[in-house]
Each structure stands twice: as C-alpha cells, then as structure tokens.
Design an enzyme around this catalytic site. Structure first.
Site, PDB file in Angstrom:
ATOM      1  N   GLY A 100       0.779  -1.277  -0.056  1.00 51.76           N
ATOM      2  CA  GLY A 100      -0.075   0.207  -0.061  1.00 51.76           C
ATOM      3  C   GLY A 100       1.015   1.214  -0.087  1.00 51.76           C
ATOM      4  O   GLY A 100       0.596   2.269   0.651  1.00 51.76           O
ATOM      5  N   GLY A 146      -0.499   5.071  -1.181  1.00 50.18           N
ATOM      6  CA  GLY A 146      -1.469   5.734  -0.496  1.00 50.18           C
ATOM      7  C   GLY A 146      -0.856   6.796   0.587  1.00 50.18           C
ATOM      8  O   GLY A 146       0.261   7.225   0.254  1.00 50.18           O
ATOM      9  N   GLN A 147      -1.765   7.343   1.182  1.00 44.56           N
ATOM     10  CA  GLN A 147      -1.574   8.825   1.726  1.00 44.56           C
ATOM     11  C   GLN A 147      -0.381   8.583   3.014  1.00 44.56           C
ATOM     12  O   GLN A 147       0.742   9.314   2.782  1.00 44.56           O
ATOM     13  CB  GLN A 147      -2.614   9.228   2.925  1.00 44.56           C
ATOM     14  CG  GLN A 147      -2.461  10.617   3.189  1.00 44.56           C
ATOM     15  CD  GLN A 147      -3.380  10.793   4.587  1.00 44.56           C
ATOM     16  OE1 GLN A 147      -3.957  10.025   5.103  1.00 44.56           O
ATOM     17  NE2 GLN A 147      -3.592  12.324   4.630  1.00 44.56           N
ATOM     18  N   ASP A 205       2.078  -1.879  -4.404  1.00 44.93           N
ATOM     19  CA  ASP A 205       0.494  -1.548  -4.578  1.00 44.93           C
ATOM     20  C   ASP A 205      -0.136  -2.084  -5.377  1.00 44.93           C
ATOM     21  O   ASP A 205       0.334  -2.919  -6.109  1.00 44.93           O
ATOM     22  CB  ASP A 205       0.293   0.196  -4.471  1.00 44.93           C
ATOM     23  CG  ASP A 205      -0.912   0.562  -3.976  1.00 44.93           C
ATOM     24  OD1 ASP A 205      -0.671   1.719  -2.830  1.00 44.93           O
ATOM     25  OD2 ASP A 205      -1.959   0.179  -3.936  1.00 44.93           O
ATOM     26  N   ARG A 264      -1.931  -1.073  -7.686  1.00 45.47           N
ATOM     27  CA  ARG A 264      -1.739  -0.779  -9.318  1.00 45.47           C
ATOM     28  C   ARG A 264      -0.656   0.477  -9.149  1.00 45.47           C
ATOM     29  O   ARG A 264      -0.189   0.920  -7.863  1.00 45.47           O
ATOM     30  CB  ARG A 264      -3.033  -0.052  -9.795  1.00 45.47           C
ATOM     31  CG  ARG A 264      -3.659   0.902  -8.879  1.00 45.47           C
ATOM     32  CD  ARG A 264      -5.071   1.405  -9.478  1.00 45.47           C
ATOM     33  NE  ARG A 264      -6.023   0.489  -9.175  1.00 45.47           N
ATOM     34  CZ  ARG A 264      -6.824   0.457  -8.077  1.00 45.47           C
ATOM     35  NH1 ARG A 264      -6.509   1.302  -7.180  1.00 45.47           N
ATOM     36  NH2 ARG A 264      -7.621  -0.551  -8.121  1.00 45.47           N
ATOM     37  N   ASP A 319      -1.322  -7.024  -4.688  1.00 42.75           N
ATOM     38  CA  ASP A 319      -2.746  -7.337  -4.081  1.00 42.75           C
ATOM     39  C   ASP A 319      -2.586  -7.501  -2.656  1.00 42.75           C
ATOM     40  O   ASP A 319      -2.153  -8.873  -2.494  1.00 42.75           O
ATOM     41  CB  ASP A 319      -3.732  -8.328  -4.921  1.00 42.75           C
ATOM     42  CG  ASP A 319      -4.946  -8.236  -4.372  1.00 42.75           C
ATOM     43  OD1 ASP A 319      -5.198  -7.871  -3.308  1.00 42.75           O
ATOM     44  OD2 ASP A 319      -5.903  -8.790  -4.960  1.00 42.75           O
ATOM     45  N   TYR A 322     -15.216  -0.045   9.445  1.00 42.89           N
ATOM     46  CA  TYR A 322     -13.752   0.211   9.456  1.00 42.89           C
ATOM     47  C   TYR A 322     -13.120   0.015  10.891  1.00 42.89           C
ATOM     48  O   TYR A 322     -12.010  -0.683  11.263  1.00 42.89           O
ATOM     49  CB  TYR A 322     -13.342   1.649   8.945  1.00 42.89           C
ATOM     50  CG  TYR A 322     -11.878   2.088   9.183  1.00 42.89           C
ATOM     51  CD1 TYR A 322     -10.746   1.609   8.333  1.00 42.89           C
ATOM     52  CD2 TYR A 322     -11.514   3.159   9.829  1.00 42.89           C
ATOM     53  CE1 TYR A 322      -9.613   2.088   8.665  1.00 42.89           C
ATOM     54  CE2 TYR A 322     -10.320   3.485  10.007  1.00 42.89           C
ATOM     55  CZ  TYR A 322      -9.413   3.048   9.198  1.00 42.89           C
ATOM     56  OH  TYR A 322      -8.010   3.779   9.363  1.00 42.89           O
ATOM     57  N   LYS A 344     -10.574  -2.771  12.386  1.00 36.52           N
ATOM     58  CA  LYS A 344      -9.269  -2.290  13.227  1.00 36.52           C
ATOM     59  C   LYS A 344      -9.205  -2.789  14.589  1.00 36.52           C
ATOM     60  O   LYS A 344      -7.993  -3.480  15.035  1.00 36.52           O
ATOM     61  CB  LYS A 344      -9.041  -0.710  13.267  1.00 36.52           C
ATOM     62  CG  LYS A 344      -8.822  -0.010  11.922  1.00 36.52           C
ATOM     63  CD  LYS A 344      -7.399  -0.666  11.348  1.00 36.52           C
ATOM     64  CE  LYS A 344      -7.121   0.007   9.883  1.00 36.52           C
ATOM     65  NZ  LYS A 344      -5.625  -0.421   9.618  1.00 36.52           N
TER      66      LYS A 344
HETATM   67  C1  AKB Z   1     -10.193   7.846   8.583  1.00 37.97           C
HETATM   68  O1  AKB Z   1     -10.854   9.035   8.813  1.00 37.97           O
HETATM   69  O2  AKB Z   1     -10.980   6.687   8.245  1.00 37.97           O
HETATM   70  C2  AKB Z   1      -8.958   7.602   8.967  1.00 37.97           C
HETATM   71  C3  AKB Z   1      -8.500   7.343  10.302  1.00 37.97           C
HETATM   72  C4  AKB Z   1      -8.946   8.316  11.508  1.00 37.97           C
HETATM   73  O3  AKB Z   1      -8.373   6.201  10.590  1.00 37.97           O
HETATM   74  N1  AKB Z   1      -8.237   8.976   8.669  1.00 37.97           N
END
Ligand code: AKB
Length: 315
Positions: free
Chosen positions: A8, A11-12, A34, A36, A52, A142, A146
């Site tokens: 990855g 990414g940011q 990454d 791609r 991937d 998400y 996590k």
């Molecule tokens: C998000 O906003 O999903 C992320 C995070 C706080 O993990 N920046």
C-alpha cells in the site's frame, strides 16, 4: 539492516513512509508495492512491485524474492469508503493482516508494522483524553476491522511470539498526498479549497473535535516504534498516539491568519455520524513512556506548512 516491504505504498501514509525509509536504509532496501501503479516519483525512486494485499501467495513470493525482513502493511479501506462496501472492507482490512501475521508466525519475516486507528473507539468510549485501555464498541466496519486486527496482533504475539507493532493513527494531514476516503479528510481538503476557492464547505459540523496529526509526526512515530527494542514495546495490540485536537472552526481561525477573507460553512453528511462516535482527544502516555514518543507539530505550524507548500503547487 532490514529489507523492507511496504504494502500500500502509494496511499496517503505509504507514500511518505516509503520516502522516509528509503532515506534511512537506502532505496534498494525498501520495496514499495501497491495494487496498481500510482505515484510516478515513488515508483522510479526505487524498487516497485504490483501486489494485491489480499493475495497471500503473491505476498509470500515477493517476500522470498527480495528476502524481506520487515513488512509495513499500509493497505486498507478507510472509514467513509468502508461504510459503502462493508464486506469488501472487511476482506481487505482483515485478510491482508492475517496473511502478513502468518508469514511472521512461519518465520518468513521478522517484524510487522500494522496501522490501527482512533476508529477502534465508539460512542460508549470516554471522549476526552481517551485512555489506552477503555470501552471499545466501534460502530463502523472500518473500526470493527481495526479492533479485530488489534486482537489478532496481540494474539499472534502471545501465541507465536510474532514481533508486531502498531499505532492507532489519528486523522493525518499532509500536502504531499491526498487522503483516500476517511472521515478526517476535511482537514486536508480545507487547505486546498482555501487556496483555490477562498472558501470551504465542511462535511463535519462546527464543534466536531477529533484527534489529528501532521504527517511528519506520524512518520516519525512509525519509524520510532519499529526502531524500539523488542522489550520496550509492551503493548502488542496498538498504541494511542496524540498530536493535536481541533474542530473545523479552529482550522478556520488558523487559516484566516494567512488568508483573512477565508470563509467556512457547514453541510454535514453521513461522515458526521462516524465522527460523532470517535474521541475528541486521546491519552498517549503509554507510547511516551514505552518508546519515547512525543509529537512536535501543532495546528498553526501545520497550517503554515500546508499553505506554503500547497501555494507553490497551485501557482
Ligand atoms: C479515517 O478517517 O478513516 C482515517 C482514520 C482516522 O483512521 N483517517
């Protein structure tokens, strides 16, 4: 000397982490990967592989090919996008972690970095100076991924001795790369729009305080926890990490010090519901005590850095 694989990398966080690790260990010791092709500069500055993160055989092949010792698993679907694709988010966020933990369990790699997030907390968590150990009932997919990931990390450490290290990142702000689909993204967008339009409509409401951090601090924390002695890393789920805490109106005031006519208004959307479940600020004393963490950059300094650098970009 480690041989590093960043999954990855476009990414940011991955982009800036790749540059920082290449500066430190040399370009050939850091394999960026990454799903791609992405950032041209990054791809040309050192080895790059298409990978991937959900494909365990492909990860293993690259680990063997480059004799990788340390994996930084930065590929993830962030909070706002994950709400639109819950099962895809679970698949990416969970299975990529299990693949990498299994490689460490089987002694094919030595060390793993995996990012967690303030999203592990939920509406029943104490909101201010959220402790390291507290109620965690995340309501986003998400956050659930996590939180489960943190439990897996600790499990693999306890059961198999896997050297996995993790940080609960706050919202991250940088001028070099755009964030991809998070709830805290407004804090990056606002600087771009301040310069291009002189105004910004925030998708989070006035009074929405969230833990945030300038990217340099986040990269510094990531490298510090990976550098720390094994014994110093006492928490093997994930560490709280604090930089600053602010609401959109604090950013307005900070930006107006450079662009006096800047205007901010509000049009909260579904991301407000996510932000409302997250802490205002977190207590990171465990990271300070265990591996010497301290943040350096506050809001006004960050605003100056962001506007100065983005100004030359928009010229
Ligand atoms: C998000 O906003 O999903 C992320 C995070 C706080 O993990 N920046």
């Amino acid at each position: 000397m480690p041989n590093i694989l960043i999954i990855g990398a476009c990414g940011q966080i991955g982009t800036e982490l790749t540059v920082a690790l290449r500066d430190r260990y040399g370009k050939d010791a850091v394999i960026a990967s990454d799903i791609r092709e992405g950032n041209e500069e990054l791809m040309q500055a050192g080895p790059f592989e298409i990978l991937d993160a959900t494909d365990s055989a492909a990860i293993e092949k690259i680990v063997e090919k480059h004799q990788i010792t340390d994996v930084y698993l930065m590929a993830a679907m962030l909070s706002a996008v994950a709400e639109k694709h819950p099962l895809k988010a679970w698949d990416l966020n969970m299975n990529s972690l299990l693949h990498v933990l299994n490689l460490a369990r089987d002694k094919k790699i030595e060390k793993v970095f995996w990012p967690s997030s303030i999203a592990v907390f939920g509406p029943t968590t104490p909101k201010d100076h959220t402790p390291q150990r507290t109620i965690m009932e995340p309501t986003t997919v998400y956050g659930i991924s996590k939180q489960a990931g943190e439990r897996w990390c600790e499990y693999y450490f306890n059961k198999y001795g896997v050297d996995v290290r993790s940080i609960r990142y706050p919202g991250l702000i940088s001028y070099k790369t755009l964030p991809g689909g998070g709830t805290t993204d407004y804090a990056v967008d606002i600087y771009h729009k301040a310069l291009t339009d002189g105004q910004y409509t925030s998708f989070l409401d006035q009074g929405t305080y969230l833990p945030m951090m300038y990217m340099d601090d986040a990269i510094h924390a990531t490298i510090s926890i990976m550098d720390a002695d094994r014994e110093a890393v006492k928490i093997r789920s994930s560490y709280n990490l604090s930089g600053m805490s602010f609401a959109p109106e604090d950013m307005e005031v900070s930006i107006q010090k450079h662009i006096p006519d800047f205007k901010l208004d509000y049009n909260p959307d579904f991301r407000q519901d996510i932000a409302d479940t997250w802490p205002n600020s977190v207590d990171d004393s465990a990271a300070q005590e265990d591996w010497g963490w301290s943040s350096k950059i506050a809001l006004d300094e960050m605003t100056e850095i962001m506007l100065t650098n983005l100004k030359s970009y928009y010229k």
